[in-house]
Design a protein around this motif. Structure first.
Motif, PDB file in Angstrom:
ATOM      1  N   PRO A   1       0.868  -1.333  -0.039  1.00  0.00           N
ATOM      2  CA  PRO A   1      -0.008  -0.276   0.036  1.00  0.00           C
ATOM      3  C   PRO A   1       0.631   1.301   0.038  1.00  0.00           C
ATOM      4  CG  PRO A   1       0.132  -1.025   2.197  1.00  0.00           C
ATOM      5  CD  PRO A   1       0.665  -1.980   1.327  1.00  0.00           C
ATOM      6  N   VAL A   2       0.442   2.220  -0.828  1.00  0.00           N
ATOM      7  CA  VAL A   2       0.954   3.501  -0.689  1.00  0.00           C
ATOM      8  C   VAL A   2       2.307   3.584  -0.869  1.00  0.00           C
ATOM      9  CG1 VAL A   2       0.897   6.181   0.396  1.00  0.00           C
ATOM     10  CG2 VAL A   2      -1.059   4.330   0.770  1.00  0.00           C
ATOM     11  N   ALA A   3       2.954   2.820  -1.882  1.00  0.00           N
ATOM     12  CA  ALA A   3       4.371   2.626  -2.243  1.00  0.00           C
ATOM     13  C   ALA A   3       4.644   3.192  -3.836  1.00  0.00           C
ATOM     14  CB  ALA A   3       4.644   1.243  -1.808  1.00  0.00           C
ATOM     15  N   SER A   4       6.139   3.394  -3.989  1.00  0.00           N
ATOM     16  CA  SER A   4       6.475   3.296  -5.414  1.00  0.00           C
ATOM     17  C   SER A   4       6.651   1.963  -5.578  1.00  0.00           C
ATOM     18  CB  SER A   4       7.757   4.238  -5.476  1.00  0.00           C
ATOM     19  OG  SER A   4       8.425   3.839  -6.409  1.00  0.00           O
ATOM     20  N   TYR A   5       6.173   1.307  -6.617  1.00  0.00           N
ATOM     21  CA  TYR A   5       6.151  -0.190  -7.001  1.00  0.00           C
ATOM     22  C   TYR A   5       7.622  -0.519  -7.360  1.00  0.00           C
ATOM     23  CZ  TYR A   5       0.893  -0.282  -6.778  1.00  0.00           C
ATOM     24  OH  TYR A   5      -0.394  -0.519  -6.126  1.00  0.00           O
ATOM     25  N   ARG A   6       7.895   0.566  -8.394  1.00  0.00           N
ATOM     26  CA  ARG A   6       9.271   0.070  -8.767  1.00  0.00           C
ATOM     27  C   ARG A   6      10.299   0.425  -7.581  1.00  0.00           C
ATOM     28  NH1 ARG A   6       7.975  -3.292 -12.456  1.00  0.00           N
ATOM     29  NH2 ARG A   6       7.088  -2.613 -14.190  1.00  0.00           N
ATOM     30  N   GLY A   7      10.016   1.562  -6.827  1.00  0.00           N
ATOM     31  CA  GLY A   7      10.971   1.839  -5.803  1.00  0.00           C
ATOM     32  C   GLY A   7      11.179   0.857  -4.752  1.00  0.00           C
TER      33      GLY A   7
ATOM     34  N   GLU B   1      10.552  -2.429  -5.293  1.00  0.00           N
ATOM     35  CA  GLU B   1      10.995  -3.619  -5.934  1.00  0.00           C
ATOM     36  C   GLU B   1      12.536  -3.574  -5.667  1.00  0.00           C
ATOM     37  OE1 GLU B   1       9.963  -3.792 -10.179  1.00  0.00           O
ATOM     38  OE2 GLU B   1       7.730  -4.067  -9.524  1.00  0.00           O
ATOM     39  N   LYS B   2      13.089  -2.269  -5.975  1.00  0.00           N
ATOM     40  CA  LYS B   2      14.641  -2.003  -6.042  1.00  0.00           C
ATOM     41  C   LYS B   2      14.971  -2.144  -4.694  1.00  0.00           C
ATOM     42  CE  LYS B   2      17.876   1.518  -7.072  1.00  0.00           C
ATOM     43  NZ  LYS B   2      18.173   2.885  -7.655  1.00  0.00           N
ATOM     44  N   ALA B   3      14.362  -1.622  -3.556  1.00  0.00           N
ATOM     45  CA  ALA B   3      14.830  -1.692  -2.080  1.00  0.00           C
ATOM     46  C   ALA B   3      14.696  -2.969  -1.382  1.00  0.00           C
ATOM     47  CB  ALA B   3      14.071  -0.598  -1.447  1.00  0.00           C
ATOM     48  N   GLY B   4      13.415  -3.761  -1.760  1.00  0.00           N
ATOM     49  CA  GLY B   4      13.072  -5.104  -1.065  1.00  0.00           C
ATOM     50  C   GLY B   4      12.552  -4.576   0.189  1.00  0.00           C
ATOM     51  N   VAL B   5      12.062  -5.714   0.753  1.00  0.00           N
ATOM     52  CA  VAL B   5      11.123  -5.540   1.978  1.00  0.00           C
ATOM     53  C   VAL B   5      11.972  -5.595   3.306  1.00  0.00           C
ATOM     54  CG1 VAL B   5      10.627  -8.037   2.046  1.00  0.00           C
ATOM     55  CG2 VAL B   5       8.857  -6.393   3.134  1.00  0.00           C
ATOM     56  N   ARG B   6      11.438  -5.007   4.248  1.00  0.00           N
ATOM     57  CA  ARG B   6      12.042  -5.178   5.651  1.00  0.00           C
ATOM     58  C   ARG B   6      10.819  -6.178   6.398  1.00  0.00           C
ATOM     59  NH1 ARG B   6      13.246   0.850   5.688  1.00  0.00           N
ATOM     60  NH2 ARG B   6      15.593   0.890   5.985  1.00  0.00           N
ATOM     61  N   VAL B   7      11.307  -7.131   6.746  1.00  0.00           N
ATOM     62  CA  VAL B   7      10.146  -8.103   7.148  1.00  0.00           C
ATOM     63  C   VAL B   7      10.342  -8.175   8.748  1.00  0.00           C
ATOM     64  CG1 VAL B   7       9.748 -10.613   7.341  1.00  0.00           C
ATOM     65  CG2 VAL B   7      10.652  -9.728   5.287  1.00  0.00           C
TER      66      VAL B   7
ATOM     67  N   THR C   1     -10.182  12.792   0.978  1.00  0.00           N
ATOM     68  CA  THR C   1      -8.798  13.123   1.374  1.00  0.00           C
ATOM     69  C   THR C   1      -8.358  13.901   0.410  1.00  0.00           C
ATOM     70  OG1 THR C   1      -8.596  10.811   2.081  1.00  0.00           O
ATOM     71  CG2 THR C   1      -6.520  11.897   1.344  1.00  0.00           C
ATOM     72  N   ALA C   2      -7.536  14.968   1.116  1.00  0.00           N
ATOM     73  CA  ALA C   2      -6.851  15.949   0.510  1.00  0.00           C
ATOM     74  C   ALA C   2      -5.491  16.026   0.320  1.00  0.00           C
ATOM     75  CB  ALA C   2      -7.512  17.391   1.018  1.00  0.00           C
ATOM     76  N   LEU C   3      -4.978  14.882   0.103  1.00  0.00           N
ATOM     77  CA  LEU C   3      -3.693  14.656  -0.256  1.00  0.00           C
ATOM     78  C   LEU C   3      -3.369  14.281  -1.781  1.00  0.00           C
ATOM     79  CD1 LEU C   3      -2.941  12.791   3.174  1.00  0.00           C
ATOM     80  CD2 LEU C   3      -2.316  15.150   2.640  1.00  0.00           C
ATOM     81  N   PRO C   4      -2.432  14.934  -2.495  1.00  0.00           N
ATOM     82  CA  PRO C   4      -1.983  14.892  -3.857  1.00  0.00           C
ATOM     83  C   PRO C   4      -1.852  13.239  -4.125  1.00  0.00           C
ATOM     84  CG  PRO C   4      -1.006  16.643  -2.790  1.00  0.00           C
ATOM     85  CD  PRO C   4      -1.426  16.100  -1.611  1.00  0.00           C
ATOM     86  N   ALA C   5      -1.144  12.740  -3.339  1.00  0.00           N
ATOM     87  CA  ALA C   5      -0.826  11.286  -3.892  1.00  0.00           C
ATOM     88  C   ALA C   5      -2.156  10.393  -3.967  1.00  0.00           C
ATOM     89  CB  ALA C   5       0.162  10.761  -2.821  1.00  0.00           C
ATOM     90  N   PHE C   6      -3.212  10.779  -3.103  1.00  0.00           N
ATOM     91  CA  PHE C   6      -4.279   9.703  -3.353  1.00  0.00           C
ATOM     92  C   PHE C   6      -5.335  10.348  -4.392  1.00  0.00           C
ATOM     93  CE2 PHE C   6      -2.403   9.188   0.921  1.00  0.00           C
ATOM     94  CZ  PHE C   6      -2.656   7.790   1.057  1.00  0.00           C
ATOM     95  N   HIS C   7      -4.799  11.383  -5.269  1.00  0.00           N
ATOM     96  CA  HIS C   7      -5.776  11.893  -6.169  1.00  0.00           C
ATOM     97  C   HIS C   7      -5.255  11.583  -7.407  1.00  0.00           C
ATOM     98  CE1 HIS C   7      -7.719  15.123  -3.291  1.00  0.00           C
ATOM     99  NE2 HIS C   7      -8.083  14.063  -3.048  1.00  0.00           N
ATOM    100  N   ALA C   8      -3.734  11.624  -7.770  1.00  0.00           N
ATOM    101  CA  ALA C   8      -3.037  11.711  -9.001  1.00  0.00           C
ATOM    102  C   ALA C   8      -3.357  10.319  -9.672  1.00  0.00           C
ATOM    103  CB  ALA C   8      -1.621  11.731  -8.710  1.00  0.00           C
ATOM    104  N   GLY C   9      -3.916  10.313 -10.696  1.00  0.00           N
ATOM    105  CA  GLY C   9      -4.000   9.268 -11.597  1.00  0.00           C
ATOM    106  C   GLY C   9      -5.221   8.420 -11.290  1.00  0.00           C
ATOM    107  N   PHE C  10      -6.231   8.713 -10.168  1.00  0.00           N
ATOM    108  CA  PHE C  10      -7.226   8.105  -9.953  1.00  0.00           C
ATOM    109  C   PHE C  10      -8.682   8.691 -10.111  1.00  0.00           C
ATOM    110  CE2 PHE C  10      -4.119   6.525  -6.657  1.00  0.00           C
ATOM    111  CZ  PHE C  10      -4.159   5.223  -7.105  1.00  0.00           C
TER     112      PHE C  10
ATOM    113  N   GLN D   1      12.393   9.192   3.057  1.00  0.00           N
ATOM    114  CA  GLN D   1      13.027   8.006   3.129  1.00  0.00           C
ATOM    115  C   GLN D   1      14.162   8.078   3.846  1.00  0.00           C
ATOM    116  OE1 GLN D   1      11.545   5.269   1.718  1.00  0.00           O
ATOM    117  NE2 GLN D   1      13.208   4.386   2.969  1.00  0.00           N
ATOM    118  N   ARG D   2      15.169   9.261   3.570  1.00  0.00           N
ATOM    119  CA  ARG D   2      16.390   9.464   4.626  1.00  0.00           C
ATOM    120  C   ARG D   2      16.250   9.366   5.903  1.00  0.00           C
ATOM    121  NH1 ARG D   2      20.586  14.469   3.095  1.00  0.00           N
ATOM    122  NH2 ARG D   2      20.078  13.589   0.850  1.00  0.00           N
ATOM    123  N   VAL D   3      15.048   9.891   6.505  1.00  0.00           N
ATOM    124  CA  VAL D   3      14.920  10.074   7.765  1.00  0.00           C
ATOM    125  C   VAL D   3      14.385   9.023   8.278  1.00  0.00           C
ATOM    126  CG1 VAL D   3      13.803  11.362   9.502  1.00  0.00           C
ATOM    127  CG2 VAL D   3      14.856  12.751   7.797  1.00  0.00           C
ATOM    128  N   PHE D   4      13.528   8.304   7.651  1.00  0.00           N
ATOM    129  CA  PHE D   4      13.208   7.108   8.159  1.00  0.00           C
ATOM    130  C   PHE D   4      14.157   6.030   8.236  1.00  0.00           C
ATOM    131  CE2 PHE D   4      11.443   2.684   7.471  1.00  0.00           C
ATOM    132  CZ  PHE D   4      10.108   2.678   8.380  1.00  0.00           C
TER     133      PHE D   4
END
Length: 458
Positions: free
Chosen positions: A17-23, A25-31, A160-169, A399-402
């Motif tokens: 959810p709420v992820a860059s799919y290609r990003g 895939e590149k980074a991999g999961v933290r389990v 919701t009024a956050l751009p990521a949840f509107h773009a492309g939908f 991403q850097r701070v997380f």
């Protein structure tokens, strides 16, 4: 050790959810492997303090055996019961009654959902039915607040009024409207509470006029504290002023307490802090402490009666297969018991310590503002305190701070605009709260040393 095959399976199959799919895939999961109290352990054995309670939801903390037993016992006795056909289960009936007893004012009717997004969706359907039933079908316009979050379903994402949840939908829809946030740190009118309240009231009145007047507006949606927009805390009196205006204009007031409910800000519901009774209230997350999926719409008796009388002998055609799931309801009852047998009180003490600790970071060169209430807080990072200049977007601060906090043994929410979000479990000890603050300071110091951040500050 984490099997590489698990990372590959995730990369090949799980859409996060709420992820860059290609990003991703590149980074991999933290389990994540296990958790207890406020501590989570990943598949590599690294232990971290969960400063965000999963996704603002594990309010009771991990590994509460009585919650596990409540779920297991209910599964053995009655694993599923539908609410259709006039059927039900004892846990669902009792949980509805317990919530109604504790909810503000006349919020005496409870409709159960699977989570927050479908709770919001349900309110839209109920509100449209209500306006139709009272002979006002023209009241079909909905207003929410910029930087607000009301779920990720098709309809809720438009509120919701956050751009990521509107773009492309293809949302928001033309019946979904927004007014500016109260966001006091960056409000054009400044931070004076009276000025912020006046500006928001004027904005709501103007938006109502713009969409055709109060006779066209069905409802106004409001989070007591805006969560995913960056933990934006309104000034004292703001929520009550907005609620009073809605009552004056015959506009239903919906309080979205999916994040703020169940001790997150101190009391069981944040509406208690604000001294208001909404017409409808959405909850989820802390309702079951995230152990199993469940949400709820709490509806005023007034709204319920209009819908009930309007439908007469006909069925109100809205329902979910897993509404009032008995296992979720059994968990909800036990979680509520834990809240009222020490967790709420511990959360209030821990919240005061968290806010004091984060306030101690105000002297850090990167800290523009610390804000929050109870166990819900944020630190907004800037490169210039006087100008309130955000961290450069090119530095990918979220991403850097997380990643940096993770490496320091802390899980937080790092928003894309350089805001750090905190929502620890209510069970946190003093030592855990202090560690959250100490590990945040270490993360800030390391970020301050980044060449691009220092260049931006120069």
């Amino acid at each position: 050790m984490l099997s590489n095959s698990l990372i590959e399976l995730d990369r090949d199959h799980w859409i996060h959810p709420v992820a860059s799919y290609r990003g991703h895939e590149k980074a991999g999961v933290r389990v994540l492997r296990s958790a207890k109290g406020a501590t989570i352990t990943d598949a590599e054995g690294r232990q971290l303090i969960d400063g965000f309670a999963g996704l603002w939801c594990v309010n009771a903390g991990y590994g509460q055996e009585s919650i596990v037993e409540a779920a297991a016992n209910q599964m053995r006795e009655l694993a599923y019961a539908t609410g259709y056909f006039g059927l039900g289960s004892e846990p669902a009936i009792r949980l509805a009654a317990e919530l109604a007893e504790r909810a503000p004012g006349d919020l005496k009717r409870v409709y159960f959902t699977l989570g927050g997004s479908d709770a919001v969706d349900s309110t839209v359907r109920f509100i449209r039915y209500y306006q139709q039933a009272r002979g006002k079908p023209q009241k079909d316009q909905f207003i929410s607040i910029e930087q607000g979050y009301h779920g990720s379903s098709t309809v809720g994402a438009g509120l919701t009024a956050l751009p990521a949840f509107h773009a492309g939908f293809g949302v928001p829809y033309d019946w979904q409207h927004k007014i500016p946030s109260h966001y006091t740190y960056r409000n054009p009118v400044g931070s004076d509470p009276a000025a912020v309240i006046a500006a928001s009231l004027a904005a709501l009145k103007a938006k109502v006029d713009e969409v055709g007047g109060a006779e066209r507006v069905a409802a106004f949606y409001c989070e007591p504290i805006q969560g995913s927009g960056g933990v934006l805390v309104p000034p004292p009196g703001w929520v009550k002023a907005m609620r009073d205006l809605c009552a004056e204009l015959d506009i239903l007031f919906v309080a979205d307490e999916v994040i703020t409910g169940f001790g997150r800000t101190g009391p069981l519901f944040a509406c208690e802090d604000e001294g208001i009774v909404p017409d409808l209230m959405t909850t989820a997350k802390g309702l079951t402490s995230g152990y199993v999926p469940m949400g709820a719409v709490l509806m005023s008796q007034k709204v319920y009666d209009v819908i009930a009388d309007g439908s007469g002998a006909a069925a109100v055609g809205h329902g979910y297969t897993y509404s009032a799931h008995p296992v979720s309801a059994a968990v909800g009852l036990e979680v509520l018991r834990l809240y009222e047998n020490g967790l709420l009180e511990n959360g209030r003490k821990a919240g005061a310590r968290l806010m004091a600790g984060l306030e101690s970071l105000s002297d850090h060169p990167l800290v523009g503002e610390v804000r929050g209430r109870g166990m819900l807080a944020a630190v907004e990072l800037v490169t210039d305190k006087a100008k309130k200049t955000p961290l450069p977007a090119a530095s990918a601060p979220a991403q850097r701070v997380f990643d940096r906090a993770w490496n320091n043994g802390l899980v937080i929410r790092a928003f894309g605009n350089g805001v750090l979000g905190y929502a620890p479990p209510l069970c946190c000890t003093e030592a855990e709260i202090d560690a959250i603050v100490e590990r945040t300071r270490k993360t800030l110091d390391e970020t301050l040393a980044d060449p691009d951040v220092r260049a931006a500050m120069a």
